[in-house]
Design a protein around this motif. Structure first.
Motif: not given
Length: 210
Positions: A92-95, A131-134, A140-148, A176-184
């Motif tokens: 879903m996220a990838n689509d 942002e909502s998915l995160l 919002g401290q992990a990935f777009i889905v799950g913990d991996q 959350l998206l900003s932190a996600y980009v920085a984290r990954l």
């Protein structure tokens, strides 16, 4: 010889997410760069299943369609969620990433200046779902889905990094998206790839910009 070969134009385009995934997973690959001139000559295009690139080789397996390639690599490296529920959410996220990528690509390659201005204006609405998915996954401290990490994370990261080049400041209102980009982007192997001349010098979408 590396088991993987990417056949594509000299841009990031629809292949940078593949490259990010392979680099982060410690894999090597071969690049076969296709110039506009050689593509317009016709034989390579005629040989491609859908008449388009990228073309991806995994040993004797030849694949087309960038998202099919991402899903193949997701299955190969365990980047498809930990169960069927997570796999459905990853899809879903990838689509969602694909929808925005197609819209962005169309505007860049075919849109007029007023269309591009409208796209920039509407971009926050397109980014809000991610942002909502995160926010729904570990605050919002992990990935777009799950913990991996999943293949959808690489695809989303590539799209967000591209938008930061094309529309500077576009993530300023999305913490959350900003932190996600920085984290990954600080994952060691991925960080090394993002700092490499191959990535840095490769245009986002050819010579076009919003």
């Amino acid at each position: 010889m590396p088991p993987y070969t990417i056949v594509y134009f000299p841009t990031r385009g629809r292949c940078e997410a593949l490259r990010m995934l392979l680099a982060d997973q410690g894999q090597s690959w071969k690049e076969e760069v296709v110039t506009k001139e050689s593509w317009l000559q016709g034989p390579l295009k005629a040989s491609c299943l859908y008449g388009q690139l990228p073309k991806f080789q995994d040993g004797d397996l030849i694949l087309y369609q960038s998202n099919a390639i991402l899903r193949h690599l997701g299955r190969s490296f365990g980047l498809y969620g930990k169960d069927q529920r997570e796999a459905a959410l990853v899809d879903m996220a990838n689509d969602g990433v694909e929808d925005l990528r197609r819209h962005c690509s169309h505007i860049i390659h075919h849109g007029h200046e007023e269309d591009k201005a409208q796209y920039v204006l509407e971009l926050p609405g397109h980014l809000k779902p991610f942002e909502s998915l995160l926010s729904q996954n570990r605050g919002g401290q992990a990935f777009i889905v799950g913990d991996q990490i999943s293949f959808a994370d690489y695809n989303l990261l590539d799209l967000l990094l591209s938008h930061q080049v094309l529309v500077p400041g576009c993530l300023d209102s999305f913490p959350l998206l900003s932190a996600y980009v920085a984290r990954l982007s600080t994952r060691p192997k991925l960080q090394a790839f993002l700092a490499s001349p191959e990535h840095v010098n490769r245009p986002v979408f050819g010579s076009r910009k919003i």
